[in-house]
Enzyme design. Sequence first.
Site, PDB file in Angstrom:
ATOM      1  CB  CYS A 146      18.751  31.808 -29.671  1.00 18.55           C
ATOM      2  SG  CYS A 146      19.457  30.652 -28.475  1.00 18.55           S
ATOM      3  CG  HIS A 226      22.677  33.216 -25.449  1.00 14.55           C
ATOM      4  ND1 HIS A 226      22.692  32.404 -24.340  1.00 14.55           N
ATOM      5  CD2 HIS A 226      21.797  32.624 -26.308  1.00 14.55           C
ATOM      6  CE1 HIS A 226      21.866  31.388 -24.516  1.00 14.55           C
ATOM      7  NE2 HIS A 226      21.300  31.493 -25.704  1.00 14.55           N
TER       8      HIS A 226
HETATM    9  N1  LIG Z   1      14.253  28.683 -24.852  1.00 10.33           N
HETATM   10  C1  LIG Z   1      15.038  29.229 -25.735  1.00 10.33           C
HETATM   11  O1  LIG Z   1      15.736  30.217 -25.443  1.00 10.33           O
HETATM   12  C2  LIG Z   1      15.115  28.698 -27.132  1.00 10.33           C
HETATM   13  C3  LIG Z   1      15.707  29.507 -28.096  1.00 10.33           C
HETATM   14  C4  LIG Z   1      15.755  29.074 -29.430  1.00 10.33           C
HETATM   15  C5  LIG Z   1      15.263  27.822 -29.753  1.00 10.33           C
HETATM   16  N2  LIG Z   1      14.723  27.022 -28.769  1.00 10.33           N
HETATM   17  C6  LIG Z   1      14.206  25.719 -29.191  1.00 10.33           C
HETATM   18  O2  LIG Z   1      12.783  25.810 -29.265  1.00 10.33           O
HETATM   19  C7  LIG Z   1      12.192  24.537 -28.929  1.00 10.33           C
HETATM   20  C8  LIG Z   1      11.244  24.751 -27.755  1.00 10.33           C
HETATM   21  O3  LIG Z   1      11.991  25.198 -26.638  1.00 10.33           O
HETATM   22  P1  LIG Z   1      11.323  26.027 -25.441  1.00 10.33           P
HETATM   23  O4  LIG Z   1      12.451  26.663 -24.716  1.00 10.33           O
HETATM   24  O5  LIG Z   1      10.211  26.862 -25.943  1.00 10.33           O
HETATM   25  O6  LIG Z   1      10.739  24.842 -24.553  1.00 10.33           O
HETATM   26  P2  LIG Z   1       9.811  25.000 -23.250  1.00 10.33           P
HETATM   27  O7  LIG Z   1      10.214  23.906 -22.340  1.00 10.33           O
HETATM   28  O8  LIG Z   1       9.800  26.401 -22.744  1.00 10.33           O
HETATM   29  O9  LIG Z   1       8.349  24.712 -23.818  1.00 10.33           O
HETATM   30  C9  LIG Z   1       7.982  23.471 -24.323  1.00 10.33           C
HETATM   31  C10 LIG Z   1       6.472  23.318 -24.224  1.00 10.33           C
HETATM   32  O10 LIG Z   1       6.125  22.070 -24.857  1.00 10.33           O
HETATM   33  C11 LIG Z   1       5.241  21.354 -23.976  1.00 10.33           C
HETATM   34  N3  LIG Z   1       5.404  19.923 -24.263  1.00 10.33           N
HETATM   35  C12 LIG Z   1       6.259  19.027 -23.687  1.00 10.33           C
HETATM   36  N4  LIG Z   1       6.097  17.822 -24.249  1.00 10.33           N
HETATM   37  C13 LIG Z   1       5.121  17.937 -25.180  1.00 10.33           C
HETATM   38  C14 LIG Z   1       4.513  17.042 -26.087  1.00 10.33           C
HETATM   39  N5  LIG Z   1       4.877  15.753 -26.161  1.00 10.33           N
HETATM   40  N6  LIG Z   1       3.553  17.509 -26.917  1.00 10.33           N
HETATM   41  C15 LIG Z   1       3.160  18.812 -26.863  1.00 10.33           C
HETATM   42  N7  LIG Z   1       3.698  19.698 -26.015  1.00 10.33           N
HETATM   43  C16 LIG Z   1       4.674  19.269 -25.185  1.00 10.33           C
HETATM   44  C17 LIG Z   1       5.632  21.785 -22.585  1.00 10.33           C
HETATM   45  O11 LIG Z   1       4.579  21.573 -21.656  1.00 10.33           O
HETATM   46  C18 LIG Z   1       5.945  23.275 -22.797  1.00 10.33           C
HETATM   47  O12 LIG Z   1       4.789  24.070 -22.677  1.00 10.33           O
HETATM   48  C19 LIG Z   1      13.368  23.600 -28.645  1.00 10.33           C
HETATM   49  O13 LIG Z   1      13.735  22.971 -29.859  1.00 10.33           O
HETATM   50  C20 LIG Z   1      14.480  24.564 -28.233  1.00 10.33           C
HETATM   51  O14 LIG Z   1      15.771  24.025 -28.415  1.00 10.33           O
HETATM   52  C21 LIG Z   1      14.613  27.445 -27.476  1.00 10.33           C
END
Ligand SMILES: NC(=O)c1ccc[n+]([C@@H]2O[C@H](COP(=O)([O-])OP(=O)(O)OC[C@H]3O[C@@H](n4cnc5c(N)ncnc54)[C@H](O)[C@@H]3O)[C@@H](O)[C@H]2O)c1
Length: 347
Positions: A146, A226
């Site tokens: 982000c 942020h």
């Molecule tokens: N949260 C943010 O603000 C944000 C912003 C930009 C990028 N990201 C990136 O996006 C990606 C996802 O982040 P998020 O915040 O959505 O995570 P999150 O923790 O909200 O969601 C992850 C999901 O994946 C599932 N999961 C866990 N292990 C798994 C597996 N082995 N197989 C399938 N599903 C599985 C979890 O149950 C959950 O539903 C990461 O790379 C993160 O760095 C996050």
Amino acid sequence: MTKMTQQVRVAINGYGVIGKRVASAVLAQTDMRLAGVADIAADWRLRPLEGQGIGLYAATPDHGASMREAGLAIAGTQNDLLAQADVIVDCTPKRIAARNADIYRASGIKFIVHGGEKHEVTGHSFVAEVSFDSAVGRAATRVVSCNTTSIVRTLTALKRAGLLKRARGTLLRRATDPWESHLGGIMNTLVPEPDIPSHQGPDAQSVDPELDVVTMAVKVPQTLAHLHYWSVQLTRSVSKEEVLSAFRASSRIALIRADDGLGAINTVKELMADLGRPHDNLYEVALWEDMLEVKGDELFYAYMVDNQAIVIPDTIDAIRALSGLTQNGYESIAQTDKSLGIRTQMY
Ligand SMILES: NC(=O)c1ccc[n+]([C@@H]2O[C@H](COP(=O)([O-])OP(=O)(O)OC[C@H]3O[C@@H](n4cnc5c(N)ncnc54)[C@H](O)[C@@H]3O)[C@@H](O)[C@H]2O)c1
């Protein structure tokens, strides 16, 4: 790609903060079809899927058993899902997608990872306005984080107007995501990142190596978004209007005004709710027009980044680039913007 409809079939692995927003955005595209969602969780978070007609797959056989036991309707295994999709968007937590990359490569499916993974996982880092062309037809890309997305968008706008020499930014990072703020997150303190530069500046260079950018970051005790402060050395003395037109040239930067009451990040989130956006998503960089100052050849400004939403439009564009739906980044950006209601003027 299904030939009859010319729709790319998109699978999502990990239905969390990013996964569920990508799913909603895919459903809003006429040239994409949501093939299904895989996860390992067995609680309330996956229950709404059945009512929405979205197929839920178990990411591993062990988790499939516990998901079924919890009463979730499971359509199949992760391999079943891969067989029904052209592109998979991996939205699992940091480092899991890097492990999944080998599975995706072996099955021949195109894949997208997110900002928790390193550039090396795919060898290509994506922000639609800069790296769409180099992603066309590739097997994989990484949609950057982000903060990095916001940095690349804003500095690219200045660079394209011939104004950017170097940029230095301080990032105030939200402590955790709202849905899990009962589980952790800081309170009554500020936590500076121990290293200068913080990782976001170098990460922006993975998209555009020419950017002269240094970032510093501090974690703050709130969960909304942020906030960035930037100090930019310009190539020459310019007027404030010239800088504003440079930012206006990007459809994904929205100018907002503190003197219209949008003087804090909670008010901007409230506006997103009033606009009826799913999850109150702010997809744009929301940059304060009236706060922005130019002193000769120096520029100062601040903006808000909705960490949960800003990468969603770029993910949709990345799907189009990998699948070759269009070779034209501007065409894809315009299509995505229209489908998600993205705008440079909020109202
Ligand atoms: N949260 C943010 O603000 C944000 C912003 C930009 C990028 N990201 C990136 O996006 C990606 C996802 O982040 P998020 O915040 O959505 O995570 P999150 O923790 O909200 O969601 C992850 C999901 O994946 C599932 N999961 C866990 N292990 C798994 C597996 N082995 N197989 C399938 N599903 C599985 C979890 O149950 C959950 O539903 C990461 O790379 C993160 O760095 C996050």
